[in-house]
Design an enzyme around this catalytic site. Structure first.
Site, PDB file in Angstrom:
ATOM      1  N   GLN A  82       7.789 -40.842   8.288  1.00  0.00           N
ATOM      2  CA  GLN A  82       9.200 -40.493   8.131  1.00  0.00           C
ATOM      3  C   GLN A  82      10.100 -41.606   8.647  1.00  0.00           C
ATOM      4  O   GLN A  82      11.152 -41.896   8.076  1.00  0.00           O
ATOM      5  CB  GLN A  82       9.506 -39.184   8.863  1.00  0.00           C
ATOM      6  CG  GLN A  82      10.968 -38.811   8.937  1.00  0.00           C
ATOM      7  CD  GLN A  82      11.588 -38.526   7.570  1.00  0.00           C
ATOM      8  OE1 GLN A  82      10.873 -38.198   6.619  1.00  0.00           O
ATOM      9  NE2 GLN A  82      12.896 -38.659   7.472  1.00  0.00           N
ATOM     10  N   GLU A  83       9.690 -42.245   9.719  1.00  0.00           N
ATOM     11  CA  GLU A  83      10.519 -43.283  10.335  1.00  0.00           C
ATOM     12  C   GLU A  83      10.520 -44.583   9.526  1.00  0.00           C
ATOM     13  O   GLU A  83      11.574 -45.194   9.341  1.00  0.00           O
ATOM     14  CB  GLU A  83      10.022 -43.572  11.760  1.00  0.00           C
ATOM     15  CG  GLU A  83      10.199 -42.423  12.741  1.00  0.00           C
ATOM     16  CD  GLU A  83      11.664 -42.224  13.143  1.00  0.00           C
ATOM     17  OE1 GLU A  83      12.531 -42.989  12.674  1.00  0.00           O
ATOM     18  OE2 GLU A  83      11.934 -41.298  13.927  1.00  0.00           O
ATOM     19  N   SER A  84       9.345 -45.023   9.062  1.00  0.00           N
ATOM     20  CA  SER A  84       9.274 -46.375   8.490  1.00  0.00           C
ATOM     21  C   SER A  84       8.386 -46.504   7.270  1.00  0.00           C
ATOM     22  O   SER A  84       8.218 -47.621   6.762  1.00  0.00           O
ATOM     23  CB  SER A  84       8.744 -47.339   9.556  1.00  0.00           C
ATOM     24  OG  SER A  84       7.361 -47.068   9.814  1.00  0.00           O
TER      25      SER A  84
ATOM     26  N   TYR B  98      14.852 -34.301   8.578  1.00  0.00           N
ATOM     27  CA  TYR B  98      13.817 -35.022   9.318  1.00  0.00           C
ATOM     28  C   TYR B  98      12.637 -34.104   9.642  1.00  0.00           C
ATOM     29  O   TYR B  98      11.480 -34.425   9.366  1.00  0.00           O
ATOM     30  CB  TYR B  98      14.446 -35.564  10.597  1.00  0.00           C
ATOM     31  CG  TYR B  98      13.543 -36.391  11.489  1.00  0.00           C
ATOM     32  CD1 TYR B  98      13.383 -37.751  11.257  1.00  0.00           C
ATOM     33  CD2 TYR B  98      12.898 -35.826  12.580  1.00  0.00           C
ATOM     34  CE1 TYR B  98      12.588 -38.525  12.092  1.00  0.00           C
ATOM     35  CE2 TYR B  98      12.093 -36.583  13.409  1.00  0.00           C
ATOM     36  CZ  TYR B  98      11.947 -37.931  13.154  1.00  0.00           C
ATOM     37  OH  TYR B  98      11.150 -38.696  13.986  1.00  0.00           O
TER      38      TYR B  98
END
Length: 504
Positions: free
Chosen positions: A312-314, A439
């Site tokens: 999810q972040e990168s 998120y």
């Protein structure tokens, strides 16, 4: 004689074996009244392996219907014994012979069998949907399928709908596959072996991400509520008790909460997102999986949850940099990295270690009274938006008369933090409150996929009934050589792992 009783009379070897093993396990037909069941102290349930019904994980059984059955057994003050059948035909056969108290088959109360079993709706609605491979022309109606073969699993709700439609469409034809489950049908549509098939809408929702070449063409008929099935040989006392119990869960909100756990995040991956994620699972994840495993173990987190956060972040890119200055595979801010002792945010190992450590810190801030998996949902939201803003949203939730300890309630109020009329009433003020909701829901979906792809993996349906779980004692009397139930979801981790990850 009904078609189901006829099937028993001329049963294939595996069905006869099923009934024989059931006799060995039970010794005789089951008690037929609620009082007798309470006296015996065991609730016998027959089911099949499916993410929407029952799955055996290394952390224990889970699934929407299983969670309800477990609560129902607790309500009755008896132990829950689960046996796994290979398909719905076997489940219905066992119920017809009164070798189980409840059948969980993912079926609605079809007209064709409504007189043969007592049924109780379970709160999930579904309808038959026509699916097709993306490489063929999309049909607009059943009329477009004249002369073409539609594929369905055996003893499903779909055969009845096709039979009804055939009176107006005599050229409509279909093939029933007793040896396949819905996942088997989906995989064949994905490969192009089957061009058209019909499955239940809730099954498609849970599995769509794994079969990106499968598309929905249209729905058939109105949605129907799925039901538990009870043998006709029983009186209706157990069925009425189940009906009353499930109504109580509707009133107190627990039914909605369980539904949200398993179905509330399934819309998070579209066709492009699903294909991209599955490509990255194959091309990028293997390089970083050992690091996710190592640091997840150190900080007592499920490695698949940690990997889902990283995606999810990168998208698992160690050199990722955002315009706001967060960077690295886990996209840590400079202040966060400094606080937890990370020197190089662009180093994949340091970033993953830092992400695991920080998530553990955040998770421990969430009140212990909040049960899992909601506690992990809140920890993820806090990881994204900050603990103070999360607390503001929980206060707004409570002031509106809803439960601040339930994610399904709080996620409605987080977006209000971006509106002046609401954030001016909070301690920490403005926040982009939609972001933590997206998120969390995205990570839940990524985790769901990783949990079904990794450790220990899915096995074929059992060929004969097997006692796979009994609440309150170890199941030692399972028939030998039975297939183990598939592992596709999990509601909890083993106690030694600490953080309990999300379930769908």
């Amino acid at each position: 004689m009904s078609r189901f009783r006829t099937a028993i009379a001329g049963a294939p070897a595996r069905t006869l074996l099923l009934l024989g093993v059931a006799l060995i396990i039970t010794g005789c037909s089951q008690p037929t009244t609620l009082q007798e069941i309470r006296e015996e102290g065991v609730l016998h349930v027959i089911t099949r392996v499916a993410p929407s019904i029952y799955i055996e994980e290394e952390g224990g059984p889970t699934g929407y219907d299983y969670e309800l059955a477990k609560l129902f057994a607790e309500e009755l003050g008896v132990k829950l014994r689960i046996r796994v059948a290979g398909d719905n035909t076997e489940i219905l056969s066992v119920l017809t012979q009164n070798y189980a108290h409840i059948g969980m088959a993912g079926l609605s109360n079809q007209t064709a069998i409504s007189g043969e079993y007592h049924t109780v709706p379970t709160g999930i609605t579904a309808q038959s949907v026509l699916i097709y491979n993306r490489d063929v022309e999309r049909p607009e109606s059943l009329a477009d399928l004249a002369g073409k073969t539609v594929h369905v699993v055996a003893d499903s709700n779909h055969e009845q709908r096709l039979s009804q439609a055939q009176s107006d469409l005599p050229k409509l034809q279909w093939q029933v596959h007793p040896g396949l489950d819905a996942a088997g049908v989906l995989s064949r549509v994905e490969s192009g072996e089957f061009r058209y098939a019909i499955i239940s809408s809730n099954v498609l929702e849970m599995n769509q991400v794994f079969y990106p070449m499968v598309k929905e063409a249209f729905a058939m008929g109105d949605p129907r509520e799925l039901a538990w099935f009870f043998p006709a040989a029983q009186d209706e006392s157990l069925a009425r008790a189940a009906e009353k119990f499930l109504e109580k869960l509707r009133v107190n909100g627990i039914l909605a909460q369980i539904s949200e756990r398993f179905y509330g995040h399934l819309d998070r991956l579209n066709y492009v997102g699903a294909r991209t994620f599955m490509h990255h699972v194959k091309s990028r994840l293997p390089k970083y999986e050992p690091l996710f495993r190592e640091y997840a173990k150190e900080y007592k987190i499920d490695w698949r949850l940690l990997a889902a956060i990283g995606y999810q972040e990168s998208h698992w890119r160690p050199n990722a940099v955002s315009p706001t200055g967060v960077r690295g595979l886990m996209m840590l801010t400079r202040n966060t990295a400094s606080h937890i002792g990370i020197n190089n945010r662009l180093d994949a190992e340091e970033s993953i270690q830092g992400g695991a450590k920080y998530f553990r810190i955040v998770h421990e801030k969430i009140p212990e009274r909040i049960p899992e998996p909601d506690r992990s949902w809140f920890a993820l939201a806090s990881y994204n938006v900050g603990f103070g803003h999360l607390e503001d949203a929980r206060r707004l939730t409570e002031s509106a008369g809803k439960d601040p300890d339930r994610w399904m309630d709080v996620k409605e109020f987080l977006p209000l933090l971006a509106q002046k009329e609401w954030y001016t009433k909070t301690r920490f003020g403005y926040a982009r409150g939609n972001e933590p909701v997206v998120y969390v829901q995205n990570i839940r979906r990524y985790y769901d996929v990783l949990a079904r792809l990794h450790e220990p993996g899915t096995t074929p349906p059992a060929k004969k009934p097997q006692l796979v779980h009994m609440e309150g004692k170890e199941a030692k009397d399972a028939p030998p050589n039975g297939s183990q139930a598939g592992s596709e979801l999990r509601a909890a981790l083993p106690p030694e792992l600490g953080v309990i990850p999300p379930t769908l």
